[in-house]
Design an enzyme around this catalytic site. Structure first.
Site, PDB file in Angstrom:
ATOM      1  N   CYS A  18     -21.795  20.995 -58.309  1.00 28.92           N
ATOM      2  CA  CYS A  18     -21.405  19.930 -57.374  1.00 28.92           C
ATOM      3  C   CYS A  18     -20.214  19.131 -57.926  1.00 28.92           C
ATOM      4  O   CYS A  18     -19.114  19.659 -57.979  1.00 28.92           O
ATOM      5  CB  CYS A  18     -22.606  19.066 -57.029  1.00 28.92           C
ATOM      6  SG  CYS A  18     -22.400  18.261 -55.445  1.00 28.92           S
ATOM      7  N   HIS A  78     -27.160  22.317 -56.136  1.00 28.59           N
ATOM      8  CA  HIS A  78     -27.816  21.763 -57.334  1.00 28.59           C
ATOM      9  C   HIS A  78     -29.009  22.598 -57.801  1.00 28.59           C
ATOM     10  O   HIS A  78     -30.161  22.224 -57.545  1.00 28.59           O
ATOM     11  CB  HIS A  78     -28.334  20.356 -57.023  1.00 28.59           C
ATOM     12  CG  HIS A  78     -27.272  19.327 -56.900  1.00 28.59           C
ATOM     13  ND1 HIS A  78     -26.788  18.618 -57.979  1.00 28.59           N
ATOM     14  CD2 HIS A  78     -26.595  18.873 -55.818  1.00 28.59           C
ATOM     15  CE1 HIS A  78     -25.864  17.770 -57.574  1.00 28.59           C
ATOM     16  NE2 HIS A  78     -25.718  17.904 -56.264  1.00 28.59           N
ATOM     17  N   GLU A 109     -30.388  22.619 -60.526  1.00 29.76           N
ATOM     18  CA  GLU A 109     -31.234  21.847 -61.451  1.00 29.76           C
ATOM     19  C   GLU A 109     -32.275  21.008 -60.714  1.00 29.76           C
ATOM     20  O   GLU A 109     -33.148  20.419 -61.334  1.00 29.76           O
ATOM     21  CB  GLU A 109     -30.354  20.954 -62.342  1.00 29.76           C
ATOM     22  CG  GLU A 109     -29.708  19.757 -61.661  1.00 29.76           C
ATOM     23  CD  GLU A 109     -28.509  20.106 -60.783  1.00 29.76           C
ATOM     24  OE1 GLU A 109     -28.265  21.298 -60.527  1.00 29.76           O
ATOM     25  OE2 GLU A 109     -27.831  19.173 -60.337  1.00 29.76           O
TER      26      GLU A 109
END
Ligand code: GLN
Length: 202
Positions: free
Chosen positions: A77, A174, A176
């Protein structure tokens, strides 16, 4: 294997947690000296202008570029914006990948969305392939890839949301923030490659 996460602003804690769940040592990077001994580096999501300005302030821009010459680096991002050569505006960038990004291309925060992607490269990590659930938060679009950069994932309408150039990765979304660790494992696979592919030294 020890992987750094740029920890100036943004969701670096989440990346470190995924790395640790994969039994990989994670180290927060705030100063040039913190890059010593790392095998790879992740640039997290957050606010790319803020991260870039802080990186300038701490004298990190050149050391990060130097580190990237011989190591795998992945921007998620805001991190993907930092990886790009062009974000259509003046802001500090690492200018590593031959990609042009459009910031906030999907609209404001309220237009954040989640969608399933087909990412063929993840079959290198795990078979059989299955959809990858991706979270987009005020995400950039990867408008174009050039030279040695190639698209890794697109939305159904063909717009690019992940790219690779050698051992460098950029994702608009994302990984994560989900429990699916395939993208992190894919990146660790690039980091372990013995013969680093080195675009800056060609
Ligand atoms: N909109 C942010 C930027 O342009 C990126 C958002 C994110 O990292 N989730 O820097």
């Amino acid at each position: 294997m020890k992987v750094g996460v740029l920890a100036l602003q943004g969701d670096f804690v989440e990346h470190a947690a995924v790395l640790e769940s994969l039994k990989v040592e994670a180290a927060e990077v705030r100063m040039p000296a913190h890059l010593g001994g790392l095998d790879a580096l992740i640039l997290p999501g957050g606010e790319s202008t803020t991260i870039g300005k802080l990186a300038e302030h701490y004298g990190l821009i050149e050391p990060l570029r130097e580190f990237a010459r011989d190591h795998a680096v992945w921007g998620t991002c805001a991190g993907a914006i930092l990886m790009s050569r062009d974000a259509h505006r003046r802001q500090p960038l690492l200018e590593l990948m031959n990609i042009t990004v459009a910031r906030n291309a999907f609209g404001p925060q309220v237009e954040s969305f989640e969608t399933d992607l087909d990412i063929p490269a993840l079959r290198d990590v795990e078979l059989p392939g299955r959809p990858y659930h991706a979270i987009f938060i005020r995400a950039p679009l990867i408008e174009s890839v050039r030279g040695n950069a190639c698209a890794l994932a697109t939305l159904r309408d063909g717009r690019i949301v992940a790219a690779r150039e050698g051992r460098w990765l950029a994702t608009s979304f994302h990984p994560e923030l989900t429990a699916d660790t395939r993208f992190h494992r894919y990146f660790l696979g690039l980091a372990r490659q013995e013969q680093p592919w080195n675009p800056l030294r060609q």
